[in-house]
Design an enzyme around this catalytic site. Sequence first.
Site, PDB file in Angstrom:
ATOM      1  CG  HIS A 225      -2.052   1.082   0.665  1.00 50.43           C
ATOM      2  ND1 HIS A 225      -3.053   0.716  -0.321  1.00 50.43           N
ATOM      3  CD2 HIS A 225      -2.308   2.299   1.099  1.00 50.43           C
ATOM      4  CE1 HIS A 225      -3.719   1.823  -0.638  1.00 50.43           C
ATOM      5  NE2 HIS A 225      -3.342   2.890   0.080  1.00 50.43           N
ATOM      6  CE1 TYR A 229      -2.551   6.720  -1.177  1.00 49.41           C
ATOM      7  CE2 TYR A 229      -1.946   5.366   0.655  1.00 49.41           C
ATOM      8  CZ  TYR A 229      -2.929   6.022  -0.039  1.00 49.41           C
ATOM      9  OH  TYR A 229      -4.172   5.753   0.228  1.00 49.41           O
ATOM     10  CG  HIS A 376      -8.922   1.391  -7.473  1.00 46.66           C
ATOM     11  ND1 HIS A 376      -8.985   2.935  -7.239  1.00 46.66           N
ATOM     12  CD2 HIS A 376      -7.584   1.160  -6.681  1.00 46.66           C
ATOM     13  CE1 HIS A 376      -8.441   3.101  -6.086  1.00 46.66           C
ATOM     14  NE2 HIS A 376      -7.353   2.050  -5.952  1.00 46.66           N
ATOM     15  CG  PHE A 377      -4.447  -1.130 -10.399  1.00 48.68           C
ATOM     16  CD1 PHE A 377      -3.809  -1.347 -11.826  1.00 48.68           C
ATOM     17  CD2 PHE A 377      -4.699  -2.212  -9.872  1.00 48.68           C
ATOM     18  CE1 PHE A 377      -3.409  -2.784 -12.131  1.00 48.68           C
ATOM     19  CE2 PHE A 377      -4.626  -3.574 -10.466  1.00 48.68           C
ATOM     20  CZ  PHE A 377      -3.991  -3.663 -11.671  1.00 48.68           C
ATOM     21  CG  HIS A 378      -5.331   0.312 -15.788  1.00 52.29           C
ATOM     22  ND1 HIS A 378      -5.521  -0.986 -15.087  1.00 52.29           N
ATOM     23  CD2 HIS A 378      -4.356   0.176 -16.540  1.00 52.29           C
ATOM     24  CE1 HIS A 378      -4.459  -1.937 -15.593  1.00 52.29           C
ATOM     25  NE2 HIS A 378      -3.821  -1.167 -16.464  1.00 52.29           N
ATOM     26  NE  ARG A 441      -6.282  -7.951  -9.892  1.00 48.58           N
ATOM     27  CZ  ARG A 441      -5.583  -7.194  -8.782  1.00 48.58           C
ATOM     28  NH1 ARG A 441      -5.975  -7.080  -7.574  1.00 48.58           N
ATOM     29  NH2 ARG A 441      -4.462  -6.721  -8.817  1.00 48.58           N
ATOM     30  NE  ARG A 442      -3.004 -10.355 -10.077  1.00 53.54           N
ATOM     31  CZ  ARG A 442      -2.591  -9.865  -8.817  1.00 53.54           C
ATOM     32  NH1 ARG A 442      -3.097 -10.414  -7.489  1.00 53.54           N
ATOM     33  NH2 ARG A 442      -1.466  -9.051  -8.879  1.00 53.54           N
TER      34      ARG A 442
END
Length: 551
Positions: A225, A229, A376-378, A441-442
């Site tokens: 995590h 950041y 989300h992470f894209h 996913r994956r």
Amino acid sequence: MLSPTANLKVDRRDGKLAMAHFYVAFIALALGGIAGLLQVLVRSGKFTLPAGIGYYQVLTVHGVVLGLVLTTFFIMGFQLAATSKTSGTFTNAQRRTGWIGFWLMTIGTAMAAVMILLNEASVLYTFYAPLQAHFVYYLGLTLVIVGSWFDGAAIILKYAQWRRENPGQPSPLMTFMSLVNTMMWIVATIGVAATVLLQLLPWSLGLVETVNVGLSRTLFWYFGHPLVYFWLLPAYMAWYVVIPKVIGAKIFSDSLARMSFILFLIFSIPVGFHHQLLEPGIDPAWKFLQVILTFLVVIPSLMTAFSLFATFETFGRSKGATGLFGWFKKLPWGDARFTVPFIGMAAFIPAGAGGIVNASHQMNQVVHNTIWVTGHFHLTVATAVILTFFGVAYWLVPHLTGRKLTKAMNKLALIQGALWAIGMTFMSGAMHAAGLLGAPRRSSFSEYGGSAQAAEWIPYQVAQAVGGSILFLSIILMLYIFFNLAFFAPKGEQDFPVGEVADEAEKSPMVYENWKLWLGVVVVLILFAYTIPFIDLIENAPPGAKGFKLW
Ligand code: HAS
């Protein structure tokens, strides 16, 4: 006011060090972009990989090369350049430390890359046990991390020198931000270093037979995590310090910016369980605690949004804007150094909202391990962060190479940003929607293509492929602009924009530079959030993993 020690131009020798990092970063972008395109095509079900190349092999290339290599090299290059610019030229010893870091990271990357290409390490960027890679892969990643510590040491040494030479003064804002990100990175990487060195390496070498999976995943997310950041804070550095200067405004508040970075340092690490909410072996009470801490780490992002809106609005009003959103029209939309990162900021609003959904314990059950998370992470790292990095490259690369961003390149850069916005709207939008319908996913098409629900997901997978192909075009444009700015653009002076603080803003208190205090709080919170869960995970490990407690 700009610090008196700031250089007008980054010293040529420091510039070379930063550029070395950028060359590797943009080679990674090329490789990762190709892998990304192959992936969306395979997931659409309309394309099969040639020459026996596996889906997970391509997915590993994509995740490692973009999520770990591109980001780490770009961030280190940017932070080194920003520190040299705002606190003065590195000493020879500091610069040498940076070069050692660069070479260790490069050798480590090459080792990991070779293993992935040989299909000996198709374990994705999270390398979860019990997936096992060749030991050379783990060794390579270890070198990347150790190398990044050397890069970080160069920044820490420069900061310490600046403080010695300027007693009682707050450090230059960009140096302060680079330092906070470096410290967060060092504390976070201890987790991944522990699982690799104590668990995965001995296991992959055959020295031990089993591995404590729960423990290794927890150590990974202790790192994972803050990793996100570590990607975000350099983008915030550009949003807080560079963007105001680019648009001709002032930094709303130096003190608020420093406080938000300190809050990230404190709250980024003890939140890894929000990636493990559905995993056994961790008591729900500790998960709940880390969910609360996750909501605390949202606060500095809300502060950042507030500060950015304040900067834009104050600037707009100074240009005669009226009404709630009048400032919007006054912004310099023709300047890629502003517009490309702005697209990233705008994307970060739904991205952040998605993150809050992920973190909301019960709602996590709906989205976990679905392609929603990939969506989300894209939006976060692959839009908010990366478009800001591209926006930075548009002025930093010519600044370091003694060239200029021409009007033609600026125009191409605007097209690059627009293509990204369109491509990502399709791709990430479809990922979020398919995720809500339960698309995993994956997973490769061959695994889920025959399932009863797959027909429902296929239109979204096709939309992802369309979006992914547009993104690939945008990557090609970015690479073209990068090589132009590095080697072919006309010689000239390109400004390194460093904003000045608004006249009305309060002076920053020195307490922000009290590292004993902040690092002390970091250690206490980590111990509080992790000690008992770690003991539980070791004590209650399944029989096979119990022989030596760590394994
Ligand atoms: Fe996340 C999963 C929760 C932020 C990246 N996240 C991931 C994964 C990645 C990732 C890579 O709680 C997948 C990991 C894996 O492989 O499994 N995330 C959050 C939360 C936040 C958050 C609460 N994530 C990020 C950032 C990332 C990132 C940043 C990369 C850089 N995330 C989660 C959770 C999971 C997760 C769960 C696990 C899911 C699962 O089940 O597996 C927050 O930090 C977000 C706060 C953000 C805001 C937005 C503030 C907005 C700003 C922009 C202002 C705009 C302006 C422009 C001024 C509150 C600052 C004006 C524009 C106009 C148009 C007017």
